[in-house]
Design a protein around this motif. Structure first.
Motif, mmCIF file in Angstrom:
data_model
loop_
_atom_site.group_PDB
_atom_site.id
_atom_site.type_symbol
_atom_site.label_atom_id
_atom_site.label_comp_id
_atom_site.label_asym_id
_atom_site.label_seq_id
_atom_site.Cartn_x
_atom_site.Cartn_y
_atom_site.Cartn_z
ATOM 1 N N THR A 1 0.932 -1.324 0.181
ATOM 2 C CA THR A 1 -0.172 -0.095 0.109
ATOM 3 C C THR A 1 0.982 1.364 -0.002
ATOM 4 O OG1 THR A 1 -0.015 0.734 2.217
ATOM 5 C CG2 THR A 1 -1.483 -1.102 1.630
ATOM 6 N N MET A 2 0.276 2.437 -0.273
ATOM 7 C CA MET A 2 0.733 3.771 -0.074
ATOM 8 C C MET A 2 0.462 4.481 1.026
ATOM 9 S SD MET A 2 1.882 5.038 -3.931
ATOM 10 C CE MET A 2 0.197 5.638 -4.326
ATOM 11 N N GLY A 3 -0.238 3.731 2.085
ATOM 12 C CA GLY A 3 -0.770 4.182 3.293
ATOM 13 C C GLY A 3 -1.956 5.043 3.277
ATOM 14 N N GLY B 1 -11.007 -0.193 2.007
ATOM 15 C CA GLY B 1 -10.509 -0.611 1.147
ATOM 16 C C GLY B 1 -9.264 -1.409 1.290
ATOM 17 N N HIS B 2 -8.362 -0.939 1.838
ATOM 18 C CA HIS B 2 -7.142 -1.359 2.534
ATOM 19 C C HIS B 2 -7.169 -2.663 3.348
ATOM 20 C CE1 HIS B 2 -5.215 2.636 1.024
ATOM 21 N NE2 HIS B 2 -4.821 1.859 0.196
ATOM 22 N N LEU B 3 -8.062 -2.168 4.288
ATOM 23 C CA LEU B 3 -8.384 -3.228 5.455
ATOM 24 C C LEU B 3 -9.265 -4.581 4.779
ATOM 25 C CD1 LEU B 3 -9.452 -0.702 8.258
ATOM 26 C CD2 LEU B 3 -7.168 -1.869 7.696
ATOM 27 N N PHE C 1 -4.164 -7.412 -4.073
ATOM 28 C CA PHE C 1 -4.236 -6.397 -5.134
ATOM 29 C C PHE C 1 -5.839 -6.129 -5.182
ATOM 30 C CE2 PHE C 1 0.036 -7.774 -5.902
ATOM 31 C CZ PHE C 1 0.717 -6.726 -5.710
ATOM 32 N N GLY C 2 -5.973 -4.699 -5.393
ATOM 33 C CA GLY C 2 -7.744 -4.283 -5.424
ATOM 34 C C GLY C 2 -7.820 -4.305 -6.988
ATOM 35 N N GLN C 3 -9.153 -4.804 -7.256
ATOM 36 C CA GLN C 3 -9.693 -4.678 -8.604
ATOM 37 C C GLN C 3 -9.978 -3.208 -9.044
ATOM 38 O OE1 GLN C 3 -12.792 -7.453 -8.585
ATOM 39 N NE2 GLN C 3 -11.422 -9.216 -8.564
ATOM 40 N N LYS C 4 -10.063 -2.221 -7.881
ATOM 41 C CA LYS C 4 -10.072 -0.978 -8.189
ATOM 42 C C LYS C 4 -9.110 -0.383 -9.088
ATOM 43 C CE LYS C 4 -10.410 3.666 -6.564
ATOM 44 N NZ LYS C 4 -9.064 4.189 -6.648
ATOM 45 N N ASP C 5 -7.784 -1.025 -8.987
ATOM 46 C CA ASP C 5 -6.592 -0.879 -9.957
ATOM 47 C C ASP C 5 -6.593 -1.868 -10.734
ATOM 48 O OD1 ASP C 5 -5.540 1.888 -8.692
ATOM 49 O OD2 ASP C 5 -5.796 0.556 -7.048
ATOM 50 N N PHE C 6 -7.780 -2.047 -11.934
ATOM 51 C CA PHE C 6 -7.683 -3.036 -12.627
ATOM 52 C C PHE C 6 -6.673 -3.300 -13.542
ATOM 53 C CE2 PHE C 6 -9.538 -5.269 -16.330
ATOM 54 C CZ PHE C 6 -10.415 -6.332 -15.584
ATOM 55 N N THR D 1 -13.642 -4.072 -5.144
ATOM 56 C CA THR D 1 -13.581 -2.984 -4.911
ATOM 57 C C THR D 1 -14.581 -2.416 -3.455
ATOM 58 O OG1 THR D 1 -12.873 -2.182 -6.929
ATOM 59 C CG2 THR D 1 -13.911 -0.431 -5.666
ATOM 60 N N ILE D 2 -14.024 -1.971 -2.603
ATOM 61 C CA ILE D 2 -14.945 -1.361 -1.501
ATOM 62 C C ILE D 2 -15.359 -0.133 -1.696
ATOM 63 C CG2 ILE D 2 -15.053 -1.242 1.134
ATOM 64 C CD1 ILE D 2 -14.416 -4.110 0.107
ATOM 65 N N ARG D 3 -16.602 0.322 -1.597
ATOM 66 C CA ARG D 3 -17.173 1.358 -1.940
ATOM 67 C C ARG D 3 -17.729 2.184 -0.659
ATOM 68 N NH1 ARG D 3 -17.347 2.298 -7.122
ATOM 69 N NH2 ARG D 3 -16.796 0.419 -8.495
ATOM 70 N N ALA E 1 -16.022 4.801 -4.984
ATOM 71 C CA ALA E 1 -14.853 3.929 -4.684
ATOM 72 C C ALA E 1 -14.049 4.424 -3.497
ATOM 73 C CB ALA E 1 -13.922 3.301 -5.851
ATOM 74 N N MET E 2 -13.706 3.632 -2.425
ATOM 75 C CA MET E 2 -12.762 4.261 -1.521
ATOM 76 C C MET E 2 -11.445 4.478 -2.071
ATOM 77 S SD MET E 2 -13.881 2.323 2.066
ATOM 78 C CE MET E 2 -15.381 2.464 2.746
ATOM 79 N N SER E 3 -10.692 5.639 -1.684
ATOM 80 C CA SER E 3 -9.405 5.962 -2.216
ATOM 81 C C SER E 3 -8.862 6.724 -1.230
ATOM 82 C CB SER E 3 -9.625 6.689 -3.653
ATOM 83 O OG SER E 3 -8.312 7.380 -3.910
HETATM 84 P P1 AMP Z 1 -2.803 2.347 -2.852
HETATM 85 O O1 AMP Z 1 -2.503 2.650 -1.474
HETATM 86 O O2 AMP Z 1 -3.951 3.364 -3.340
HETATM 87 O O3 AMP Z 1 -1.590 2.088 -3.676
HETATM 88 O O4 AMP Z 1 -3.695 0.862 -2.698
HETATM 89 C C1 AMP Z 1 -3.038 -0.320 -2.223
HETATM 90 C C2 AMP Z 1 -3.925 -1.370 -2.640
HETATM 91 O O5 AMP Z 1 -5.105 -1.289 -2.228
HETATM 92 C C3 AMP Z 1 -3.847 -1.488 -4.176
HETATM 93 O O6 AMP Z 1 -3.673 -3.092 -4.469
HETATM 94 C C4 AMP Z 1 -5.503 -1.104 -4.552
HETATM 95 O O7 AMP Z 1 -5.745 -1.604 -5.543
HETATM 96 C C5 AMP Z 1 -6.297 -1.535 -3.311
HETATM 97 N N1 AMP Z 1 -7.109 -0.644 -3.032
HETATM 98 C C6 AMP Z 1 -7.484 0.814 -2.959
HETATM 99 N N2 AMP Z 1 -8.646 1.129 -2.830
HETATM 100 C C7 AMP Z 1 -9.336 0.149 -2.859
HETATM 101 C C8 AMP Z 1 -10.700 0.093 -2.782
HETATM 102 N N3 AMP Z 1 -11.614 1.022 -2.659
HETATM 103 N N4 AMP Z 1 -11.102 -1.377 -2.340
HETATM 104 C C9 AMP Z 1 -10.379 -2.315 -2.606
HETATM 105 N N5 AMP Z 1 -8.753 -2.386 -2.728
HETATM 106 C C10 AMP Z 1 -8.707 -1.023 -3.041
#
Ligand code: AMP
Length: 281
Positions: free
Chosen positions: A29-31, A36-38, A147-152, A176-178, A184-186
């Motif tokens: 993750t990037m923190g 979504g991360h959890l 890995f999240g499908q959010k980043d397909f 993807t968790i919303r 979409a959570m981000s």
């Molecule tokens: P990031 O910190 O944005 O680089 O995301 C780390 C991981 O969490 C990546 O595999 C993302 O695809 C996943 N991720 C980010 N947002 C969500 C989300 N809303 N639902 C599920 N996975 C997510």
């Protein structure tokens, strides 16, 4: 909770896990962690003996320095969120530790899939993602990585990275968790103002419209209707495409399965989302 910051600490930890024949799960993750991360971490905890979560804002994958500067960083809050999970350890290195000069690395050719969508709109982004994930996989040697499908598109590239370098890791794509309204959570959502947050939901509304009209109305008409929803909410579309889930090539006609992918600017904040759409035909 053990929190490591050096490669050496991870190396020793990994040797110990391997000696004890523990199954290692890995969540990069990037923190600025959210639900979504959890959800990735929770799934990893169920499927492995021990889970390593990395927290590293990777400068190499940012193609705009302003975006890198403004990316949220909140390590102590992140650690507090994971604290209750007994089989989780953290790796939070700095840039020097992540990219020491002596580590061998030969970049993987990204191929066509890396040049479309995000690849076309964020030059250098996937090169940076592959670089950091290569180093993390080589160091941690997990059994499974989540890995999240959010980043397909990223997920597709990670799968080819895994094959290309022969890591043999089980790559697991998670749904993807919303938020309750569909957004979409981000981590980037933290940067939205109150009004922008209201408008940002137009992205998930637009892709839901595509999902609901998939196969029923002409594809270009449906794309136009989706664009309209986002633009009416005041966002600037970077791209909105309906593509083949394997090749990521644009679909000019409906097929059995497609994925609609959107990137749009909500003020300065660039958001992405996607949804798999099955044709009713
Ligand atoms: P990031 O910190 O944005 O680089 O995301 C780390 C991981 O969490 C990546 O595999 C993302 O695809 C996943 N991720 C980010 N947002 C969500 C989300 N809303 N639902 C599920 N996975 C997510």
């Amino acid at each position: 909770m053990q929190t490591f910051v050096t490669r050496e600490e991870i190396f020793i930890w990994r040797e110990q896990q391997q000696a004890e024949q523990k199954q290692i799960g890995f969540v990069p993750t990037m923190g600025a962690l959210h639900q979504g991360h959890l959800s990735l971490v929770e799934q990893a905890c169920k499927e492995n003996d021990i889970v390593l979560v990395s927290i590293f804002v990777n400068p190499k994958q940012f193609n705009q320095s302003a975006d890198l500067q403004s990316y949220p960083r909140m390590l102590s809050a992140d650690l507090a969120l994971l604290h209750h999970l007994s089989n989780v350890v953290i790796f939070a290195p700095d840039e020097h530790e992540m990219y020491p000069a002596h580590i061998p690395y030969s970049p993987m050719p990204l191929g066509k899939i890396g040049q479309l969508l995000e690849g076309a709109h964020r030059p250098g982004h996937f090169e940076g993602v592959v670089h950091v994930v290569h180093h993390l996989f080589a160091l941690i040697q997990p059994h499974r990585a989540y890995f999240g499908q959010k980043d397909f598109q990223q997920l597709a590239i990670i799968r080819s990275l895994n094959e290309y370098y022969g890591f043999g890791i089980n790559i697991i794509g998670c749904e993807t968790i919303r938020e309750s309204d569909g957004l979409a959570m981000s981590s980037r959502n933290l940067r939205l103002t109150h009004d922008q947050r209201q408008n940002a939901v137009s992205i998930s509304k637009a892709i839901t419209l595509i999902k609901n009209r998939c196969g029923l109305d002409p594809i270009e008409e449906v794309k136009q209707a989706a664009r309209y929803i986002i633009e009416q909410a005041g966002l600037a579309i970077d791209y909105l495409e309906i593509v083949d889930p394997t090749t990521l090539e644009k679909c000019t006609e409906w097929q059995q399965l497609q994925v609609c992918c959107v990137a749009a600017f909500c003020g300065e904040v660039r958001l992405i989302d996607n949804m798999l759409c099955e044709s009713v035909l």
